[in-house]
Design an enzyme around this catalytic site. Sequence first.
Site, PDB file in Angstrom:
ATOM      1  N   ASN A  85       4.467  -4.631  -3.816  1.00 54.03           N
ATOM      2  CA  ASN A  85       4.624  -6.067  -3.608  1.00 54.03           C
ATOM      3  C   ASN A  85       4.872  -6.729  -4.957  1.00 54.03           C
ATOM      4  O   ASN A  85       4.053  -6.587  -5.873  1.00 54.03           O
ATOM      5  CB  ASN A  85       3.363  -6.640  -2.963  1.00 54.03           C
ATOM      6  CG  ASN A  85       3.065  -6.017  -1.608  1.00 54.03           C
ATOM      7  OD1 ASN A  85       3.974  -5.646  -0.877  1.00 54.03           O
ATOM      8  ND2 ASN A  85       1.790  -5.890  -1.269  1.00 54.03           N
ATOM      9  N   HIS A  98       1.370  -2.567  -9.332  1.00 57.24           N
ATOM     10  CA  HIS A  98       0.782  -1.406  -8.645  1.00 57.24           C
ATOM     11  C   HIS A  98       1.649  -1.033  -7.457  1.00 57.24           C
ATOM     12  O   HIS A  98       2.288  -1.892  -6.858  1.00 57.24           O
ATOM     13  CB  HIS A  98      -0.641  -1.712  -8.167  1.00 57.24           C
ATOM     14  CG  HIS A  98      -0.742  -2.934  -7.308  1.00 57.24           C
ATOM     15  ND1 HIS A  98      -0.759  -4.204  -7.840  1.00 57.24           N
ATOM     16  CD2 HIS A  98      -0.778  -3.074  -5.971  1.00 57.24           C
ATOM     17  CE1 HIS A  98      -0.834  -5.089  -6.853  1.00 57.24           C
ATOM     18  NE2 HIS A  98      -0.846  -4.431  -5.700  1.00 57.24           N
ATOM     19  N   HIS A 100       1.341   0.803  -3.674  1.00 57.06           N
ATOM     20  CA  HIS A 100       0.464   1.296  -2.620  1.00 57.06           C
ATOM     21  C   HIS A 100       1.042   2.624  -2.120  1.00 57.06           C
ATOM     22  O   HIS A 100       2.257   2.739  -1.937  1.00 57.06           O
ATOM     23  CB  HIS A 100       0.456   0.325  -1.439  1.00 57.06           C
ATOM     24  CG  HIS A 100      -0.060  -1.041  -1.755  1.00 57.06           C
ATOM     25  ND1 HIS A 100      -1.318  -1.467  -1.404  1.00 57.06           N
ATOM     26  CD2 HIS A 100       0.521  -2.094  -2.390  1.00 57.06           C
ATOM     27  CE1 HIS A 100      -1.495  -2.720  -1.790  1.00 57.06           C
ATOM     28  NE2 HIS A 100      -0.390  -3.127  -2.395  1.00 57.06           N
TER      29      HIS A 100
END
Length: 137
Positions: A85, A98, A100
């Site tokens: 995101n 980051h 996921h």
Amino acid sequence: MSCIFCKIANGDIPADIITSDEQVIAFLDINPSAKGHALVVPVTHVEDLTALDDTLVSAVFSTAREVGKALMDTLGCEGFNVIMNNGSAAGQVVFHAHTHVIPRNHDDGVMPKMARAQYADGESAKLATTLAGHLSK
Ligand code: 5GP
Ligand code: ZN
């Protein structure tokens, strides 16, 4: 630094760490979409993908690949999503880059199918040309 992922990367707060080195740390998400949902995070504080250099892009995504393979081997999941995101509009809540890595099985209901839009005639070709003109390489 108040960043929660910097604190985890520095060992200031605990996390269930899967792997770490000088560049990248991977740990389990505290509020998982499915058991095994992991986060792969550059150790350096960088806000999102647009600010990651090529070395860190490579390190983050190669670690995501290895974590995904480990999830399949250990949990027996049928696949995995690698999702990043970027920006609040895209759902980013923690502004330390980051990815996921989320274990997936058929019909697991973990997330809805992506919406699909439609182009008018010629619209996609024009857009691709415009985008090409804005790439830096
Ligand atoms: P984002 O929406 O920014 O892409 O995702 C942030 C993720 O970080 C969320 O899935 C959330 O559950 C996870 N997260 C937030 N705080 C912590 C924390 O303190 N520890 C761990 N392990 N995960 C966290
Ligand atoms: Zn940070």
